[in-house]
Each structure stands twice: as structure tokens, then as C-alpha cells.
Design a protein around this motif. Sequence first.
Motif, short mmCIF file in Angstrom:
data_model
loop_
_atom_site.label_atom_id
_atom_site.label_comp_id
_atom_site.label_asym_id
_atom_site.label_seq_id
_atom_site.Cartn_x
_atom_site.Cartn_y
_atom_site.Cartn_z
N TYR A 101 43.92 -53.59 -8.44
CA TYR A 101 43.04 -52.85 -9.34
C TYR A 101 42.44 -51.65 -8.62
O TYR A 101 41.92 -51.78 -7.51
CB TYR A 101 41.92 -53.75 -9.86
CG TYR A 101 41.21 -53.16 -11.07
CD1 TYR A 101 41.78 -53.25 -12.34
CD2 TYR A 101 40.01 -52.48 -10.94
CE1 TYR A 101 41.16 -52.69 -13.45
CE2 TYR A 101 39.38 -51.91 -12.04
CZ TYR A 101 39.96 -52.03 -13.29
OH TYR A 101 39.35 -51.46 -14.39
N LYS A 152 43.62 -46.22 -13.75
CA LYS A 152 43.48 -47.31 -12.79
C LYS A 152 44.63 -48.29 -12.93
O LYS A 152 44.99 -48.69 -14.03
CB LYS A 152 42.17 -48.07 -13.01
CG LYS A 152 40.94 -47.42 -12.41
CD LYS A 152 39.75 -48.34 -12.54
CE LYS A 152 38.53 -47.75 -11.83
NZ LYS A 152 37.36 -48.66 -11.94
N ASN A 182 45.95 -51.84 -13.11
CA ASN A 182 45.35 -53.12 -13.50
C ASN A 182 46.43 -54.18 -13.51
O ASN A 182 47.26 -54.25 -14.41
CB ASN A 182 44.69 -53.02 -14.87
CG ASN A 182 43.98 -54.32 -15.26
OD1 ASN A 182 44.14 -55.35 -14.60
ND2 ASN A 182 43.20 -54.28 -16.32
N ILE A 223 45.52 -57.56 -13.03
CA ILE A 223 44.76 -58.80 -13.04
C ILE A 223 45.59 -59.95 -13.61
O ILE A 223 45.61 -61.06 -13.07
CB ILE A 223 43.45 -58.63 -13.85
CG1 ILE A 223 42.52 -57.65 -13.14
CG2 ILE A 223 42.75 -59.98 -14.03
CD1 ILE A 223 41.28 -57.29 -13.92
N LEU A 236 41.58 -54.91 -4.23
CA LEU A 236 40.78 -54.07 -5.12
C LEU A 236 40.41 -52.80 -4.36
O LEU A 236 39.96 -52.87 -3.21
CB LEU A 236 39.51 -54.81 -5.55
CG LEU A 236 38.49 -54.04 -6.38
CD1 LEU A 236 38.98 -53.93 -7.82
CD2 LEU A 236 37.13 -54.73 -6.34
N ASP A 264 32.74 -53.03 -9.48
CA ASP A 264 33.64 -53.88 -8.72
C ASP A 264 33.06 -55.29 -8.53
O ASP A 264 33.80 -56.27 -8.52
CB ASP A 264 33.92 -53.29 -7.33
CG ASP A 264 34.54 -51.90 -7.39
OD1 ASP A 264 35.12 -51.56 -8.44
OD2 ASP A 264 34.43 -51.17 -6.40
N PRO A 318 37.80 -55.46 -17.50
CA PRO A 318 36.70 -54.75 -16.84
C PRO A 318 35.64 -54.30 -17.85
O PRO A 318 35.94 -54.07 -19.03
CB PRO A 318 37.39 -53.56 -16.19
CG PRO A 318 38.80 -54.01 -15.99
CD PRO A 318 39.10 -54.87 -17.19
N GLU A 365 44.06 -47.25 -18.00
CA GLU A 365 44.74 -48.14 -17.07
C GLU A 365 46.24 -47.97 -17.10
O GLU A 365 46.81 -47.42 -18.06
CB GLU A 365 44.36 -49.60 -17.37
CG GLU A 365 42.87 -49.86 -17.13
CD GLU A 365 42.46 -51.27 -17.46
OE1 GLU A 365 43.23 -51.98 -18.16
OE2 GLU A 365 41.38 -51.70 -17.01
N ASN A 410 50.11 -49.80 -15.16
CA ASN A 410 50.70 -50.82 -14.29
C ASN A 410 52.23 -50.68 -14.21
O ASN A 410 52.93 -51.59 -13.79
CB ASN A 410 50.34 -52.23 -14.75
CG ASN A 410 50.83 -52.54 -16.17
OD1 ASN A 410 51.69 -51.83 -16.71
ND2 ASN A 410 50.30 -53.59 -16.78
#
Length: 295
Positions: free
Chosen positions: A164, A222, A224, A226, A242, A249, A269, A275, A277
Motif C-alpha cells: 500500500y 496508491k 492497494n 490489501i 506500507l 497509516d 482506507p 488506487e 494494483n
Amino acid sequence: MKLSLGPLTYCWNKISLFEYYQAIADTKIETVYLGEVICSRRREMKYKDYLELAHILTAKGKKVILSTMTLIESQSEISELKRIVDNGEFAIEANDMAAVNLASDANIPFVCGPSLNLYNRGSLDIMQKLGMTRFVMPYELSRAWLEQVLAQSTTQFETEVLGYGYMPLAHSARCFTAKHHQKPKLDCQTVCLQYPKGLLTQTQESQPLLRLNGIQTQSAAKVNLINQIPLMSRIGVDYWRLSPTGLDDIELVNQIASCQHNELIEITPSHSAIECNGYWFGEAGMQIHQGVTAL
């Protein structure tokens, strides 16, 4: 799988930085990377200040690793690099081959940072012979690449993946933030302090494009991953990283640390960051893959 906090890539004032890491000390993050990795002209924090922070975090049970600069440009930066490598107490993250060579010559184990171009098993084996104990996967590579590399394993080393945060895309000898303010790099007056999360750039259609951070260019979105934590654990990833951006955070780390694997996909978040990926799934990096990989 353990949680790690990568080195801060932005320029924060000393008070804010100490407050942030004192809050991190009370989280369940296992490993914390400390150090200036972008520009030696960011002089808010000195070497002794990072050592002070390292001792504070160590007293709270954290494993501290000192990160080195990504782009070495001067003799003074080489001297500072030698001081970090020879600190005698903490492990280092090598973000440049100069750091690899110094650590190897001193017989000091090190982590290979994501800026080193380690794109195949052969290069990883060479780094391990030089003293590498862990490598952070380059951000543009995929899960399939990592699975293949780990399947070829004949000797063991640890693996860390960015889970992340904003993704570094490139580094340059030029400072884009100083240029934006029409200041020379050698007299920038540390304008990076004005941008604690970098300077967002947009297209002519007002779409987020890139994030300028001194000599570094980052993604506007960002990463992500997760919901990939359970799969990463299964294929042999040791650390989920991270990248620091702010006090948000803390809440995110606490959520991840307190959840069971089958609950991780429900974590979102608290802010509304764009985001992505795509790289992890072998797609364009700016894409967001909505599906959850089956376990």
C-alpha cells in the motif's frame, strides 16, 4: 507474514516526523525502515536524529533498518553512505549498488531495496552471495513473476512486497519540484517541505497523472494490495510493506494487524485516494483489478 513500514520518501519537518514515528511505535508493525532515500538537501533530519528515532522504535520492540539513498551523486553522499553502512548496530536497506558494494566489503548483511534492478533469479543469487538477506520486489513486477522466482529457490532469502502506498516510477538527477518553483537544484530552499505527499500533476483533461517528489516521480494512484495478503502469505512472501503517507497509516495498520485473513478484503482506507494494483496482476500499472484472487 509480517508488516513493514518502508522509508519515508517525502520531506517532512522534524517535529512532524518524530510525531509520526512515535505513533508508529505503538502499532503492530514489526519492521520499520528509516532514512533519507531521495535527496541529501533535505536537511530537516540528520544522521543522529535517525539514530535517535531508531533507538525509540527499538525500545518499543521494532526491528529497525536504515535505508540508503537511491541516487548517489557526490562524494559527500558517499561519505554519508559509509557512515550508515558502518553504524555498527542496525541493518541497512541498499537502494544503490554503491551501498551493496560497501556492505559486501564490510561483510554486513543487507536488504536489497526496490530500486535495484533485480529482474531474475540469477541477479538475486548474485546479491545473496554478496550478503543479501531479503529483497523488496521491484514494484513493476507481477505475482506470476514472483511465484516463478520463488519456485526456483535453491537457497533461502526473505521477500518483501509493496502492499500500500504511492509507487516510485523513476529517479532523475534533476529536481522537478525545484524546477516547478523556478529554483535551481543547488539553491532549492527545500521547497519539498510544501508538499508532504508530493506534488500532484494532472493531464489537460484534469485527470491525475503523476506525483512529483523532488528527483523522484511517483504514481498518482496508491497501490492497494490489501486483499492479496492471504495469497502473498501462501506463496511465500515474508513482509507486506506500507509506504508512509501520513497519520492515516496508523489506522490502516491497526485494522490489518487485528483482522483474520478472511476479513482483509473488507478493509478500506478511511480516505478516498485513487488506487491501482495492475502490475501485481500483470496488467498496466494504473489499472485497478477488482477481483479477489481465489485462495
